[in-house]
Scaffold this motif. Structure first.
Motif, mmCIF file in Angstrom:
data_model
loop_
_atom_site.group_PDB
_atom_site.id
_atom_site.type_symbol
_atom_site.label_atom_id
_atom_site.label_comp_id
_atom_site.label_asym_id
_atom_site.label_seq_id
_atom_site.Cartn_x
_atom_site.Cartn_y
_atom_site.Cartn_z
ATOM 1 N N VAL A 46 43.570 15.442 38.908
ATOM 2 C CA VAL A 46 42.587 15.154 39.951
ATOM 3 C C VAL A 46 41.282 15.844 39.594
ATOM 4 C CG1 VAL A 46 44.299 14.905 41.785
ATOM 5 C CG2 VAL A 46 43.262 17.150 41.372
ATOM 6 N N GLY A 47 40.211 15.473 40.300
ATOM 7 C CA GLY A 47 38.944 16.150 40.128
ATOM 8 C C GLY A 47 38.827 17.323 41.081
ATOM 9 N N VAL A 48 37.893 18.213 40.800
ATOM 10 C CA VAL A 48 37.727 19.390 41.641
ATOM 11 C C VAL A 48 37.297 19.005 43.055
ATOM 12 C CG1 VAL A 48 35.314 19.800 40.968
ATOM 13 C CG2 VAL A 48 36.745 21.718 41.730
ATOM 14 N N GLY A 49 36.615 17.870 43.205
ATOM 15 C CA GLY A 49 36.233 17.429 44.540
ATOM 16 C C GLY A 49 37.440 17.205 45.429
ATOM 17 N N THR A 50 38.516 16.657 44.857
ATOM 18 C CA THR A 50 39.753 16.455 45.605
ATOM 19 C C THR A 50 40.366 17.795 45.997
ATOM 20 O OG1 THR A 50 40.191 14.351 44.491
ATOM 21 C CG2 THR A 50 42.079 15.461 45.485
ATOM 22 N N VAL A 51 40.320 18.762 45.081
ATOM 23 C CA VAL A 51 40.858 20.094 45.382
ATOM 24 C C VAL A 51 40.073 20.741 46.517
ATOM 25 C CG1 VAL A 51 41.226 22.418 44.460
ATOM 26 C CG2 VAL A 51 41.750 20.417 43.050
ATOM 27 N N LEU A 52 38.749 20.650 46.478
ATOM 28 C CA LEU A 52 37.919 21.274 47.501
ATOM 29 C C LEU A 52 38.076 20.591 48.858
ATOM 30 C CD1 LEU A 52 34.649 21.833 45.418
ATOM 31 C CD2 LEU A 52 36.317 23.568 46.110
ATOM 32 N N ALA A 53 38.247 19.261 48.854
ATOM 33 C CA ALA A 53 38.329 18.522 50.119
ATOM 34 C C ALA A 53 39.712 18.585 50.749
ATOM 35 C CB ALA A 53 37.934 17.065 49.889
ATOM 36 N N ASP A 54 40.772 18.506 49.920
ATOM 37 C CA ASP A 54 42.122 18.319 50.459
ATOM 38 C C ASP A 54 43.086 19.461 50.176
ATOM 39 O OD1 ASP A 54 41.140 15.812 51.148
ATOM 40 O OD2 ASP A 54 41.918 14.851 49.337
ATOM 41 N N ASP A 55 42.767 20.350 49.231
ATOM 42 C CA ASP A 55 43.671 21.419 48.805
ATOM 43 C C ASP A 55 45.089 20.886 48.552
ATOM 44 O OD1 ASP A 55 44.398 24.000 48.080
ATOM 45 O OD2 ASP A 55 44.820 24.644 50.136
ATOM 46 N N PRO A 56 45.232 19.893 47.664
ATOM 47 C CA PRO A 56 46.552 19.283 47.439
ATOM 48 C C PRO A 56 47.485 20.199 46.663
ATOM 49 C CG PRO A 56 45.010 18.476 45.821
ATOM 50 C CD PRO A 56 44.215 19.348 46.750
ATOM 51 N N HIS A 57 48.780 19.919 46.793
ATOM 52 C CA HIS A 57 49.789 20.678 46.043
ATOM 53 C C HIS A 57 50.225 19.923 44.792
ATOM 54 C CE1 HIS A 57 53.645 23.319 46.214
ATOM 55 N NE2 HIS A 57 52.645 23.985 45.705
ATOM 56 N N LEU A 58 50.259 18.579 44.905
ATOM 57 C CA LEU A 58 50.564 17.677 43.782
ATOM 58 C C LEU A 58 51.957 17.896 43.194
ATOM 59 C CD1 LEU A 58 47.154 17.508 41.856
ATOM 60 C CD2 LEU A 58 48.009 16.038 43.696
ATOM 61 N N THR A 59 52.903 18.262 44.027
ATOM 62 C CA THR A 59 54.294 18.356 43.604
ATOM 63 C C THR A 59 55.063 17.163 44.156
ATOM 64 O OG1 THR A 59 54.730 19.796 45.510
ATOM 65 C CG2 THR A 59 54.312 20.863 43.388
ATOM 66 N N LEU A 60 56.301 16.997 43.717
ATOM 67 C CA LEU A 60 57.108 15.870 44.155
ATOM 68 C C LEU A 60 57.595 16.068 45.590
ATOM 69 C CD1 LEU A 60 59.266 15.257 40.948
ATOM 70 C CD2 LEU A 60 57.148 14.125 41.636
ATOM 71 N N ASP A 61 57.717 14.948 46.309
ATOM 72 C CA ASP A 61 58.214 14.993 47.685
ATOM 73 C C ASP A 61 59.742 14.973 47.733
ATOM 74 O OD1 ASP A 61 55.629 15.012 48.730
ATOM 75 O OD2 ASP A 61 55.520 12.821 48.746
ATOM 76 N N GLU A 62 60.353 14.215 46.836
ATOM 77 C CA GLU A 62 61.801 14.024 46.864
ATOM 78 C C GLU A 62 62.508 15.012 45.940
ATOM 79 O OE1 GLU A 62 63.633 12.072 48.790
ATOM 80 O OE2 GLU A 62 61.811 11.418 49.833
ATOM 81 N N GLU A 63 63.402 15.798 46.508
ATOM 82 C CA GLU A 63 64.135 16.797 45.718
ATOM 83 C C GLU A 63 65.013 16.135 44.662
ATOM 84 O OE1 GLU A 63 65.223 20.464 44.328
ATOM 85 O OE2 GLU A 63 63.643 19.929 45.753
#
Length: 225
Positions: A46-63
């Motif tokens: 992702v771009g830094v703009g996404t990090v600044l706006a949303d603070d995403p974790h970007l890990t998987l949802d399903e174990e």
């Protein structure tokens, strides 16, 4: 390296509102599809703009998908990559935790002290480019670190840069049933835009999910491959 771009947009091509607020464009079916695409990737960018706006974790949802990766001898979650030309990623961003490896692509314009602070916060800092991150060079350096399949999740500036650099192999776009409007709202591919030579896309699939559709494309290189 094989690069897959994935994004969700409104009918009028907007990724977010003009105030850059995140929108819920798709629903549970598409969220699961995106999780599958992430699980198949070695890294998610992702771009830094996404990090600044949303603070995403970007890990998987399903174990279950995390377990499948571990059984295959891979890390539980794909690595995370941030395109951040001047080192603006906050040192307390969720993407810098120890859930997965995080690479920060920065330019030489990021001073050494800032690079060291980001490294201390948990990032592996990669310099690629002088004033701005050179996406082509960054992709090559990620490949040197074992990233064979890269998923790009945006935003629009980063997606345009990937197309401009000629590194995209596939594009998947979820088009949700909403109109956002706004001349300043981010679109799928922002940046300076193309004038004469445009990316060569071939539609390969249309799938209805939730109250929208996923359009899938193959992207040809300049040499037609």
């Amino acid at each position: 390296m094989y690069v897959v771009v994935n994004a969700a947009q409104s009918v009028d091509g907007k990724l977010a509102t003009r105030s850059r607020e995140q929108l819920r464009i798709s629903g549970p079916e598409d969220f699961d599809r995106v999780d599958r695409v992430r699980a198949a990737a070695d890294a998610v960018l992702v771009g830094v703009g996404t990090v600044l706006a949303d603070d995403p974790h970007l890990t998987l949802d399903e174990e279950d998908r995390r377990v499948e990766r571990l059984r295959a001898g891979r890390s539980g979650d794909p690595a995370r990559v941030v395109v951040d030309s001047t080192g603006r990623t906050p040192t307390d961003a969720r993407i810098l935790d120890d859930a997965a490896t995080t690479y920060l692509l920065v330019s030489e314009a990021t001073d050494r002290e800032r690079r060291e602070a980001l490294a201390d916060a948990g990032a592996e800092v990669i310099v690629a480019g002088e004033e701005r991150v050179d996406i082509g060079a960054g992709v090559e350096k990620l490949a040197d670190r074992g990233v064979d399949r890269l998923m790009v999740e945006g935003g629009g500036e980063v997606i345009f840069s990937c197309f401009e650099a000629g590194v995209v192999d596939e594009l998947h776009v979820y088009v949700g049933s909403m109109v956002v409007g706004g001349r300043d709202a981010p679109t799928l591919a922002d940046g300076s835009g193309f004038i004469e030579a445009f990316p060569d896309l071939t539609l390969t699939d249309v799938e209805r999910l939730d109250d929208g559709v996923v359009l899938s494309y193959d992207v040809e290189d300049d040499d037609g491959s």
